[in-house]
Design a protein around this motif. Structure first.
Motif, PDB file in Angstrom:
ATOM      1  N   GLU A   8      31.042  10.850  -5.410  1.00  0.00           N
ATOM      2  CA  GLU A   8      30.831   9.425  -5.691  1.00  0.00           C
ATOM      3  C   GLU A   8      31.250   9.090  -7.129  1.00  0.00           C
ATOM      4  O   GLU A   8      31.882   8.064  -7.391  1.00  0.00           O
ATOM      5  N   GLU A   9      30.887   9.959  -8.058  1.00  0.00           N
ATOM      6  CA  GLU A   9      31.278   9.748  -9.456  1.00  0.00           C
ATOM      7  C   GLU A   9      32.788   9.915  -9.607  1.00  0.00           C
ATOM      8  O   GLU A   9      33.427   9.168 -10.373  1.00  0.00           O
TER       9      GLU A   9
ATOM     10  N   LYS B 166      34.472   6.714  -8.704  1.00  0.00           N
ATOM     11  CA  LYS B 166      34.353   5.723  -9.779  1.00  0.00           C
ATOM     12  C   LYS B 166      35.386   5.971 -10.871  1.00  0.00           C
ATOM     13  O   LYS B 166      36.005   5.025 -11.392  1.00  0.00           O
TER      14      LYS B 166
ATOM     15  N   ASP C 271      38.823   5.013  -9.655  1.00  0.00           N
ATOM     16  CA  ASP C 271      38.929   3.548  -9.640  1.00  0.00           C
ATOM     17  C   ASP C 271      39.187   3.009 -11.045  1.00  0.00           C
ATOM     18  O   ASP C 271      40.067   2.161 -11.263  1.00  0.00           O
ATOM     19  N   GLU C 272      38.438   3.504 -12.005  1.00  0.00           N
ATOM     20  CA  GLU C 272      38.605   3.058 -13.386  1.00  0.00           C
ATOM     21  C   GLU C 272      39.971   3.467 -13.941  1.00  0.00           C
ATOM     22  O   GLU C 272      40.600   2.701 -14.684  1.00  0.00           O
TER      23      GLU C 272
END
Length: 221
Positions: free
Chosen positions: A54-55, A58, A61-62
């Motif tokens: 999950e991290e 992120k 995505d960033e």
């Protein structure tokens, strides 16, 4: 900072891995260096895929967003693919398809038509694998508004595949899924295509027979 992040990975301090790579990215951005800033986040994402997916998502995505904001979408193509592949591994298929569509939009801005068309076909295949013919049909209709996709081999492949679904022809779906038409897609998508068909083919066929002009509006469940 990146060295500290690498050390944290070796020690299994996964929260620190993310923190250090984020901090490294921030420092690069403060210096106006978008590419290294994105690379730092991508390294963090890759390091965390197994232990903290999950991290990792992120961070991917960033990393993509940094390049998008800097007008360097083409440099993010591999990041979109990595994020989509991780989402497939997590069995979050709608999110995986969304990342391929995001890749398609980025490719459109770069005039990278081949990458764009492959991304759109990939999204359609993922929706079909996830038993969501309705969304696959909608995705196909939306993407076909893009002339590059409408005229592409990927579009013709998608058309045949969706037609086979509408006809409830499992053998034809398997034949298309095993064909060389998918060989240039990402390996994660090829594996899904090889496993088609998924879902209730008879329900799809029934819906198609009852309203061929409005498949994307039918409730196929």
């Amino acid at each position: 900072m990146e060295s500290a992040a690498a050390l944290a990975k070796e020690l299994g301090r996964w929260n620190e891995v993310s923190d250090f790579y984020r901090r490294a990215s921030e420092l690069y951005r403060e210096c106006g260096r978008a590419q290294p800033a994105s690379d730092a986040l991508a390294k963090g994402a890759s390091a965390l895929e197994e232990k903290s997916p999950e991290e990792a998502i992120k961070l991917y995505d960033e990393a993509c967003t940094i390049l998008e904001e800097d007008g360097k979408e083409q440099m993010a193509f591999d990041l979109y693919r990595a994020a989509a592949a991780l989402y497939v591994k997590m069995e979050k298929y709608s999110d995986a398809a969304a990342f391929f569509l995001r890749l398609g939009s980025a490719a459109d801005k770069c005039n990278a038509m081949n990458s764009q068309c492959k991304a759109y076909l990939s999204a359609i295949i993922i929706y079909l694998y996830a038993h969501d013919f309705q969304q696959a049909q909608k995705c196909y209709n939306d993407c076909s508004e893009v002339q590059a996709f409408l005229d592409s081999d990927q579009n013709r492949c998608a058309t045949k595949l969706l037609s086979a679904y509408e006809e409830g022809d499992a053998e034809e779906i398997k034949r298309i899924g095993q064909s060389s038409a998918f060989n240039h897609l990402d390996h994660v998508v090829i594996r899904l295509a090889r496993k088609l068909p998924k879902g209730d083919l008879q329900a799809i066929k029934k819906a198609a027979d009852g309203g061929e002009d409005s498949l994307d509006e039918d409730d196929l469940t």
